[in-house]
Design a protein around this motif. Sequence first.
Motif, PDB file in Angstrom:
ATOM      1  N   MET A  84     -11.870  -3.855  -8.503  1.00 17.82           N
ATOM      2  CA  MET A  84     -11.494  -3.972  -7.109  1.00 17.82           C
ATOM      3  C   MET A  84      -9.966  -3.909  -6.936  1.00 17.82           C
ATOM      4  O   MET A  84      -9.483  -3.202  -6.082  1.00 17.82           O
ATOM      5  CB  MET A  84     -12.054  -5.283  -6.548  1.00 17.82           C
ATOM      6  N   LYS A  85      -9.239  -4.671  -7.751  1.00 18.83           N
ATOM      7  CA  LYS A  85      -7.779  -4.648  -7.641  1.00 18.83           C
ATOM      8  C   LYS A  85      -7.224  -3.265  -7.940  1.00 18.83           C
ATOM      9  O   LYS A  85      -6.286  -2.817  -7.284  1.00 18.83           O
ATOM     10  CB  LYS A  85      -7.148  -5.682  -8.573  1.00 18.83           C
ATOM     11  N   LYS A  86      -7.815  -2.590  -8.924  1.00 16.02           N
ATOM     12  CA  LYS A  86      -7.353  -1.254  -9.288  1.00 16.02           C
ATOM     13  C   LYS A  86      -7.518  -0.290  -8.113  1.00 16.02           C
ATOM     14  O   LYS A  86      -6.646   0.531  -7.842  1.00 16.02           O
ATOM     15  CB  LYS A  86      -8.117  -0.749 -10.512  1.00 16.02           C
ATOM     16  N   GLU A  87      -8.632  -0.413  -7.396  1.00 20.19           N
ATOM     17  CA  GLU A  87      -8.877   0.436  -6.232  1.00 20.19           C
ATOM     18  C   GLU A  87      -7.858   0.164  -5.133  1.00 20.19           C
ATOM     19  O   GLU A  87      -7.372   1.095  -4.483  1.00 20.19           O
ATOM     20  CB  GLU A  87     -10.293   0.210  -5.709  1.00 20.19           C
ATOM     21  N   ILE A  88      -7.532  -1.095  -4.927  1.00 18.26           N
ATOM     22  CA  ILE A  88      -6.544  -1.469  -3.906  1.00 18.26           C
ATOM     23  C   ILE A  88      -5.178  -0.901  -4.271  1.00 18.26           C
ATOM     24  O   ILE A  88      -4.488  -0.328  -3.424  1.00 18.26           O
ATOM     25  CB  ILE A  88      -6.499  -3.000  -3.729  1.00 18.26           C
ATOM     26  N   ILE A  89      -4.799  -1.042  -5.529  1.00 12.91           N
ATOM     27  CA  ILE A  89      -3.512  -0.514  -5.988  1.00 12.91           C
ATOM     28  C   ILE A  89      -3.457   0.996  -5.758  1.00 12.91           C
ATOM     29  O   ILE A  89      -2.448   1.526  -5.277  1.00 12.91           O
ATOM     30  CB  ILE A  89      -3.262  -0.849  -7.478  1.00 12.91           C
ATOM     31  N   GLU A  90      -4.517   1.697  -6.081  1.00 16.46           N
ATOM     32  CA  GLU A  90      -4.530   3.153  -5.918  1.00 16.46           C
ATOM     33  C   GLU A  90      -4.455   3.552  -4.444  1.00 16.46           C
ATOM     34  O   GLU A  90      -3.788   4.530  -4.098  1.00 16.46           O
ATOM     35  CB  GLU A  90      -5.740   3.771  -6.603  1.00 16.46           C
ATOM     36  N   LYS A  91      -5.122   2.815  -3.576  1.00 14.60           N
ATOM     37  CA  LYS A  91      -5.040   3.098  -2.134  1.00 14.60           C
ATOM     38  C   LYS A  91      -3.619   2.876  -1.624  1.00 14.60           C
ATOM     39  O   LYS A  91      -3.088   3.674  -0.853  1.00 14.60           O
ATOM     40  CB  LYS A  91      -6.019   2.217  -1.359  1.00 14.60           C
ATOM     41  N   ILE A  92      -3.003   1.791  -2.056  1.00 17.02           N
ATOM     42  CA  ILE A  92      -1.635   1.501  -1.630  1.00 17.02           C
ATOM     43  C   ILE A  92      -0.680   2.538  -2.202  1.00 17.02           C
ATOM     44  O   ILE A  92       0.226   3.003  -1.507  1.00 17.02           O
ATOM     45  CB  ILE A  92      -1.236   0.063  -2.015  1.00 17.02           C
ATOM     46  N   ARG A  93      -0.876   2.924  -3.448  1.00 13.53           N
ATOM     47  CA  ARG A  93      -0.037   3.959  -4.064  1.00 13.53           C
ATOM     48  C   ARG A  93      -0.102   5.249  -3.236  1.00 13.53           C
ATOM     49  O   ARG A  93       0.910   5.858  -2.922  1.00 13.53           O
ATOM     50  CB  ARG A  93      -0.487   4.228  -5.495  1.00 13.53           C
TER      51      ARG A  93
END
Length: 75
Positions: A1-10
């Motif tokens: 989940m955190k990885k997905e959030i980071i990628e969306k923000i990136r």
Amino acid sequence: MKKEIIEKIRKEAKIYFQEACPSHDWTHVERVYNLCMMIGKKEGANIYVLQLATLLHDIGREKENENPGNLDHTK
């Protein structure tokens, strides 16, 4: 989940740097990100928070450049 959030923000953050000056463009963000990850891991930092902070650390610079002397993106 955190990885997905980071990628969306990136992905979203990268848009803000498309027309940035070379000294603070997306490659600058990537350099800061990579350096912070290296230091953060050695120092035991909260990597998730560090990732978010580094991806967004200059996000307000465009507004500052549009209003010289009136805004400070660091505040």
